[in-house]
Motif scaffolding. Structure first.
Motif, PDB file in Angstrom:
ATOM      1  N   UNK A   1     -13.973   6.634  -2.367  1.00 40.35           N
ATOM      2  CA  UNK A   1     -14.102   5.487  -3.051  1.00 40.35           C
ATOM      3  C   UNK A   1     -13.171   4.875  -4.201  1.00 40.35           C
ATOM      4  N   UNK A   2     -12.087   5.850  -4.422  1.00 43.58           N
ATOM      5  CA  UNK A   2     -11.050   6.033  -5.551  1.00 43.58           C
ATOM      6  C   UNK A   2     -10.096   5.437  -4.183  1.00 43.58           C
ATOM      7  N   UNK A   3     -10.420   6.250  -2.722  1.00 41.38           N
ATOM      8  CA  UNK A   3      -8.568   6.093  -2.109  1.00 41.38           C
ATOM      9  C   UNK A   3      -8.721   5.169  -1.729  1.00 41.38           C
ATOM     10  N   UNK A   4     -10.268   4.341  -1.200  1.00 39.93           N
ATOM     11  CA  UNK A   4     -10.362   2.972  -0.898  1.00 39.93           C
ATOM     12  C   UNK A   4      -9.581   2.018  -2.280  1.00 39.93           C
ATOM     13  N   UNK A   5      -9.599   2.123  -3.695  1.00 36.81           N
ATOM     14  CA  UNK A   5      -8.671   1.369  -4.062  1.00 36.81           C
ATOM     15  C   UNK A   5      -7.351   1.629  -4.510  1.00 36.81           C
ATOM     16  N   UNK A   6      -6.721   2.984  -4.386  1.00 29.48           N
ATOM     17  CA  UNK A   6      -5.474   3.370  -4.452  1.00 29.48           C
ATOM     18  C   UNK A   6      -4.876   2.750  -2.560  1.00 29.48           C
ATOM     19  N   UNK A   7      -5.810   2.322  -1.549  1.00 25.39           N
ATOM     20  CA  UNK A   7      -5.203   2.152  -0.092  1.00 25.39           C
ATOM     21  C   UNK A   7      -5.270   0.849  -0.039  1.00 25.39           C
ATOM     22  N   UNK A   8      -5.838  -0.149  -1.194  1.00 29.13           N
ATOM     23  CA  UNK A   8      -6.006  -1.350  -1.368  1.00 29.13           C
ATOM     24  C   UNK A   8      -4.477  -2.275  -2.170  1.00 29.13           C
ATOM     25  N   UNK A   9      -4.339  -1.106  -3.096  1.00 32.80           N
ATOM     26  CA  UNK A   9      -2.913  -0.922  -4.061  1.00 32.80           C
ATOM     27  C   UNK A   9      -1.502  -0.597  -2.946  1.00 32.80           C
ATOM     28  N   UNK A  10      -1.660  -0.067  -1.844  1.00 34.97           N
ATOM     29  CA  UNK A  10      -0.664   0.212  -1.188  1.00 34.97           C
ATOM     30  C   UNK A  10       0.030  -0.143   0.200  1.00 34.97           C
ATOM     31  N   UNK A  11      -0.933  -1.311   0.371  1.00 31.36           N
ATOM     32  CA  UNK A  11      -1.195  -2.073   1.942  1.00 31.36           C
ATOM     33  C   UNK A  11      -2.305  -1.242   2.607  1.00 31.36           C
ATOM     34  N   UNK A  12      -2.894  -0.459   2.244  1.00 30.64           N
ATOM     35  CA  UNK A  12      -3.647   0.436   3.333  1.00 30.64           C
ATOM     36  C   UNK A  12      -4.690  -0.955   3.624  1.00 30.64           C
ATOM     37  N   UNK A  13      -5.314  -1.600   2.842  1.00 34.63           N
ATOM     38  CA  UNK A  13      -6.463  -2.677   2.994  1.00 34.63           C
ATOM     39  C   UNK A  13      -4.753  -3.710   3.456  1.00 34.63           C
ATOM     40  N   UNK A  14      -5.465  -4.407   4.504  1.00 32.31           N
ATOM     41  CA  UNK A  14      -4.910  -5.623   5.081  1.00 32.31           C
ATOM     42  C   UNK A  14      -5.248  -6.871   4.004  1.00 32.31           C
ATOM     43  N   UNK A  15      -6.286  -7.285   3.439  1.00 27.99           N
ATOM     44  CA  UNK A  15      -6.635  -7.848   3.027  1.00 27.99           C
ATOM     45  C   UNK A  15      -5.668  -8.376   1.867  1.00 27.99           C
ATOM     46  N   UNK A  16      -4.900  -7.398   1.437  1.00 28.07           N
ATOM     47  CA  UNK A  16      -4.653  -7.547   0.582  1.00 28.07           C
ATOM     48  C   UNK A  16      -2.732  -7.387   0.056  1.00 28.07           C
ATOM     49  N   UNK A  17      -2.023  -8.009  -0.326  1.00 27.94           N
ATOM     50  CA  UNK A  17      -0.248  -7.286  -0.463  1.00 27.94           C
ATOM     51  C   UNK A  17      -0.232  -6.471  -1.332  1.00 27.94           C
ATOM     52  N   UNK A  18       0.369  -5.504  -0.971  1.00 30.62           N
ATOM     53  CA  UNK A  18       0.763  -4.084  -1.818  1.00 30.62           C
ATOM     54  C   UNK A  18       1.588  -4.259  -3.021  1.00 30.62           C
ATOM     55  N   UNK A  19       1.230  -3.586  -3.869  1.00 32.62           N
ATOM     56  CA  UNK A  19       1.744  -3.492  -5.211  1.00 32.62           C
ATOM     57  C   UNK A  19       3.208  -2.614  -5.575  1.00 32.62           C
ATOM     58  N   UNK A  20       2.286  -1.012  -4.665  1.00 35.26           N
ATOM     59  CA  UNK A  20       2.695  -0.145  -5.046  1.00 35.26           C
ATOM     60  C   UNK A  20       3.487   0.325  -3.830  1.00 35.26           C
ATOM     61  N   UNK A  21       4.232   1.375  -3.315  1.00 35.05           N
ATOM     62  CA  UNK A  21       4.694   2.208  -2.132  1.00 35.05           C
ATOM     63  C   UNK A  21       3.795   3.146  -1.392  1.00 35.05           C
ATOM     64  N   UNK A  22       3.292   4.170  -2.673  1.00 35.40           N
ATOM     65  CA  UNK A  22       2.922   5.138  -1.487  1.00 35.40           C
ATOM     66  C   UNK A  22       1.850   5.338  -2.817  1.00 35.40           C
ATOM     67  N   UNK A  23       0.558   6.458  -2.444  1.00 39.22           N
ATOM     68  CA  UNK A  23      -0.197   7.160  -4.151  1.00 39.22           C
ATOM     69  C   UNK A  23      -0.078   8.415  -3.067  1.00 39.22           C
ATOM     70  N   UNK A  24      -0.513   9.159  -4.583  1.00 40.86           N
ATOM     71  CA  UNK A  24      -0.661  10.260  -3.966  1.00 40.86           C
ATOM     72  C   UNK A  24      -1.496  11.064  -4.977  1.00 40.86           C
ATOM     73  N   UNK A  25      -3.131  11.603  -4.765  1.00 36.20           N
ATOM     74  CA  UNK A  25      -4.323  12.124  -5.184  1.00 36.20           C
ATOM     75  C   UNK A  25      -3.732  13.358  -5.422  1.00 36.20           C
ATOM     76  N   UNK A  26      -4.483  14.258  -7.162  1.00 36.53           N
ATOM     77  CA  UNK A  26      -3.660  15.340  -7.876  1.00 36.53           C
ATOM     78  C   UNK A  26      -5.268  16.262  -7.079  1.00 36.53           C
ATOM     79  N   UNK A  27      -5.738  15.851  -5.567  1.00 33.65           N
ATOM     80  CA  UNK A  27      -6.560  16.737  -4.351  1.00 33.65           C
ATOM     81  C   UNK A  27      -5.286  17.081  -3.301  1.00 33.65           C
ATOM     82  N   UNK A  28      -3.204  16.307  -3.951  1.00 35.96           N
ATOM     83  CA  UNK A  28      -2.807  16.759  -2.743  1.00 35.96           C
ATOM     84  C   UNK A  28      -1.551  17.277  -3.266  1.00 35.96           C
ATOM     85  N   UNK A  29      -0.865  19.028  -2.858  1.00 36.52           N
ATOM     86  CA  UNK A  29      -0.432  19.183  -3.326  1.00 36.52           C
ATOM     87  C   UNK A  29       0.665  19.753  -2.831  1.00 36.52           C
TER      88      UNK A  29
END
Length: 164
Positions: free
Chosen positions: A20-48
């Motif tokens: 669910x949080x990744x869906x939020x972050x997707x929306x903030x980075x352009x993964x959700x096409x209904x909203x303009x991105x405000x960040x370029x990309x994100x990395x969660x702390x399960x990704x090393x």
């Protein structure tokens, strides 16, 4: 530039909270096409896999934590302190511009106008906490509403390193 942001989401399990949080972050980075991105990309702390973001930049952090745990409270406190710090810094810029500039000067002062826009933003680099709908949590009463929501599922906090 990199910064840490946090999503507050309700979910029955840590895995579902991360999703669910990744869906939020997707929306903030352009993964959700209904909203303009405000960040370029994100990395969660399960990704090393990154050598410049997430754990490589910030060290070990919980991937997901219940808000009512010690780790969750520490993440929440960090996010709220960053929110307050950014608000006061930006408010100082706005007050300084208002005190020093005439109305006409303010109209043409890009930095003053940017500070005003930043002060009112609900998404982007001046926002550190987000609800499960991707809306920024900018003031204490809004945070308290999320924390006090009568939800049957536990509330989780998920940090992410974002680049802008």
């Amino acid at each position: 530039m990199h910064q840490l942001i946090y999503a507050l989401v309700s979910a029955p399990t840590p895995e579902q909270a991360l999703s669910r949080a990744q869906s939020v972050f997707d929306g903030l980075t352009g993964g959700d096409l209904s909203q303009a991105p405000v960040f370029d990309y994100y990395v969660t702390f399960d990704d090393d896999s990154s050598s410049v973001a997430g754990p490589a930049r910030w060290g070990d952090r919980p991937t997901v934590a219940r808000v009512d745990s010690a780790a969750g409270q520490q993440l929440l406190d960090s996010g709220w302190e960053a929110t307050e710090r950014e608000f006061h810094r930006t408010l100082g810029r706005v007050r300084e511009s208002l005190a020093e500039c005439s109305d006409e000067e303010l109209m043409g002062d890009a930095m003053a106008r940017h500070a005003c826009r930043t002060l009112g933003a609900y998404r982007g680099p001046s926002v550190y906490l987000y609800d499960e709908h991707g809306q920024g949590i900018r003031y204490r009463e809004a945070l308290d509403r999320v924390l006090d929501a009568d939800d049957e599922e536990p509330l989780w906090i998920v940090p992410a390193d974002v680049h802008f």
